[in-house]
Design a protein around this motif. Structure first.
Motif: not given
Length: 243
Positions: A159-173
């Motif tokens: 559940y936590e992974l799905r929530m994080a994936a639907t509100n992703p943080s900007p990717p680190q370069d």
């Protein structure tokens, strides 16, 4: 809502599962949250009718599950791995609670496949298994009753992974390709050989040197070129000095 693509790069690894019903329950928990990669390390019984019955509609995940003999095999081509553990370890990496860990895990999928590892139902993960992973993760349960069965733990993290994936943080370069688990373990083996040969490390009196060095390097998001550079330095240091 469509399944976030990040979830396709997350493998759930169950290590040394003793009861097949828990494998089925984990598969069902995964499917409800859009996770598809199930890896099994030395399960006591699989395939098994009990697992299929408990999966309750997630039999396709059981059919596609990868079965391997060791955790090293399950992690070999991953770029990041998290270990669910409730134990305190003096020299482990700083632990994260499930919610913040899910954000970290999802963020690492921009580099490649990542793993979330669950241990045996009774004994959990061994110290050696946790040491193979990049991040220890805990579920902040009530200290007066902290017992969670495997299926419930997988459901909570899924559940936590799905929530994080639907509100992703900007990717680190990243400038280069990230190092895989196999790359990192190869480097650690080389490092141990080098510091032992130099006399800096005494296997008879290790004083926690290698776990501390593992902890230090595990905090860094190493790239494959950086691992190659470090190993090249070690190789140079190992060469006999000219007189």
């Amino acid at each position: 809502m469509n399944r976030p693509l990040a979830l396709d790069r997350i493998r759930v690894v169950l290590s040394r599962t003793s009861h097949p019903g828990n494998i089925g329950a984990a598969a069902r928990a995964m499917k409800t949250m859009g996770l598809r990669q199930l890896w099994l390390v030395a399960p006591a019984s699989f395939p098994d009718e009990i697992a299929t019955a408990r999966a309750s509609g997630a039999a396709d995940l059981l059919e596609s599950a990868r079965v391997v003999g060791s955790l090293e095999e399950a992690l070999a081509d991953t770029v990041f791995s998290a270990a669910l553990t409730a134990r305190r370890r003096e020299l482990s990496l700083p632990r994260m609670h499930a919610r913040e860990a899910a954000v970290e895990i999802v963020g690492r999928t921009v580099d490649g496949d990542v793993a979330l590892v669950f241990g045996n139902e009774t004994s959990g993960m061994t110290n050696e298994e946790v040491a193979l992973c990049s991040l220890p993760v805990t579920i902040p349960t009530d200290p007066e009753f902290s017992s969670l069965n495997l299926g419930a733990a997988v459901q909570l993290l899924a559940y936590e992974l799905r929530m994080a994936a639907t509100n992703p943080s900007p990717p680190q370069d990243l400038q280069g390709e990230p190092a895989t688990h196999a790359d990192f373990e190869g480097f650690m083996t080389h490092l141990e050989q080098a510091v032992t040969a130099s006399g800096f490390h005494d296997p008879k009196n290790p004083k926690r040197l290698l776990p501390r060095m593992r902890r230090m390097f595990n905090r860094v998001r190493l790239e494959r070129e950086e691992v190659a550079l470090l190993r090249g330095m070690l190789t140079t240091f190992e060469r006999p000095k000219r007189r």
